[in-house]
Structure formats: C-alpha cells, structure tokens
Design an enzyme around this catalytic site. Sequence first.
Site, PDB file in Angstrom:
ATOM      1  N   ASP A 228     -43.552 128.042 -32.596  1.00 57.06           N
ATOM      2  CA  ASP A 228     -42.398 127.732 -31.742  1.00 57.06           C
ATOM      3  C   ASP A 228     -42.692 126.629 -30.732  1.00 57.06           C
ATOM      4  OD1 ASP A 228     -40.848 129.643 -33.048  1.00 57.06           O
ATOM      5  OD2 ASP A 228     -41.442 131.231 -31.671  1.00 57.06           O
ATOM      6  N   GLN A 229     -43.589 125.715 -31.073  1.00 58.88           N
ATOM      7  CA  GLN A 229     -43.923 124.620 -30.166  1.00 58.88           C
ATOM      8  C   GLN A 229     -43.638 123.253 -30.768  1.00 58.88           C
ATOM      9  OE1 GLN A 229     -47.764 124.970 -28.104  1.00 58.88           O
ATOM     10  NE2 GLN A 229     -47.841 127.123 -28.676  1.00 58.88           N
TER      11      GLN A 229
END
Length: 318
Positions: A228-229
């Site tokens: 999720d980056q």
Amino acid sequence: MTETELTEITVVGDDDTGLIARVTTLLFERGINIEDLDQAVRDDLFRMTMRVDASDAEVDRERLRADLRELGRDLEVDVRVRYPSEREARRLAVLVTKESHCLERICEAVASGELDAEIGVVVGNHPDLRPVAEAYDVPFHDVGDADGNPDEDELLDLLAEYDADLVVLARYMRILGPNVVFRYEGRIINVHPSLLPAFPGAKAYRQAKEAGVRVAGVTAHYVTTDLDQGPIVAQRAFDAPDDATVETLKRRGQPLEADVLLEAVRLHLNDDVAIHRGRTELRGDADDYQLGMGPALDRATPDAPTDDGLADPDPADD
C-alpha cells in the site's frame, strides 16, 4: 513516439552480472533504439522493463521474439515482448476475491463503452464472483485453494495467456508476490479503502473508525512490493459521522472505491498519468482530470489568513 506506440520488453529472473549488457547489446545489433529503461532488484530477483522503438528494426517481430527467447534461455531469465499494435483495444485482467462492487463497475463501463478497453479475464482466489464475470461473457479462473491462497504460477500463466495490458485489483484481498509485481511493474492498479498513506493493510475502515477520523476516503494506486505504498493515482473522501459504524463507513466508501478505481484505470489506459520519482503526475494534455476533490471543495476552502509576506519560519515544513 508516444509510450503506447513503443514496444515493451520485460526481463525477470535471478540477479546476475551482465544481464543488462547482454539484452541491450542484442537490441543494438538489430537496429532497435531504447527509449526508456527501468531496472530493480528485490530479494535477488531482477526485473528490467524497456520501452523501445522497433519501427526500424532489422528483424521482424517473430524473429525478435525468438532471439530474445533464446537469449533468455541462455541467461536463465524470462523475457517477454509486447507490441502495442497487435490488437485494437487495451486488455484488462481483473483480480477479485468476494466483493463485487468494483468488478461490476468496471464490467459495466466496458460494456457501455464508457471505458475504451476489453476485459480479457477475471481471476479470483475464491469462486464467488464467477457469476458476475460470466454475466458479461468474460472468462473466469479460480486460482485459490480452499483458504483462498492463490497459486501465483498459475496466475502468471493466465496473465501471459490473456496478454494483459493492465492488471486491476478490484478488491483482491491478497498481497501479490514480487514475482508478479516485478513482471507488471507500473501496470498493476489497486484500490484501497483509506486515504493512503493513512491506514495501510487490512481492515482499513475499522482502523479509521478506531482512530476517530472525521474524514475518511479511498485511494487508487500503483502496486509495488511495499504494501500500500505505491504511487497514488487518485483519491476520494467522504464524511465520517461521530456515530458511524464500520459498516456505515463501508457503505459510504464502496461506491467511491469503484469510482476511483475506474478513474485510475481510465487515466492509465489513456496515458494521461506518469510515474516520476515515486509519484504520479498528470501529463500536459490531461488538464480535464480532477484527481482529488472537486471544485466545490476549492470554493469552500478559506484563503486567509496565511503567512504570505513573512519569512518562512521553518522551510523544512514545505
């Protein structure tokens, strides 16, 4: 020559010295010009993606594919070539688990012509959404075991078989391994139910509820090997009332999940967004897009007071 007119060559395998030199030398010897090259290594797995101008190549497409396959066997790496003009429509592979709202939105957009693409395949780690795919005459494959753990070798075979231009994670509730992410770097878009970088990982709506946020939201982003980056493409926000339950947040967020994912897919397919130094940016001719909140928020945002005219007390805050 635009990015969509360039031939893409992807090399993935165990890291070793000389890989880049061997591949680029072969291309040079066949009159192929490299326009862009990106390479990375993670956990001894090497990935290189090149976009090349093969319009003046001294060999035809099949000869180039054969030469690169032979080199790949010699180097013990996987080499794949994708020509942009081999079909008219860009092709999606949509990965799903059990939530249907994002898949249905994308299927409807393709069927209505709202999205200029075709869905080549829907791949699930559970069989639950097979009826949705079949309702739109899209092939469905279940690659999960009884617990939903996917067979990523089978997944890779399917992505290659259906020759996906873009992999869309439509609430696919599994983390993709580096072997998949590296092969499709910059061509995997996920939707996450929070305003990233806040609340990454599982149960994002519950995290937001427990944190007591007053504004929650959703994010569409490119997938990297860092959970999720990846570079953020688009976000949408919504009000989180004081008495909102986790289910309330889900009901408010899910329509926006579908909306923001579709927007990100459209931006990618239209080549209106680019990744630069870990961030996305709109290309010059994409001014019509609004990646965040709409003009109404701009009108409601106060423009005074500010520190204009004063020395910046802390330039590091910029």
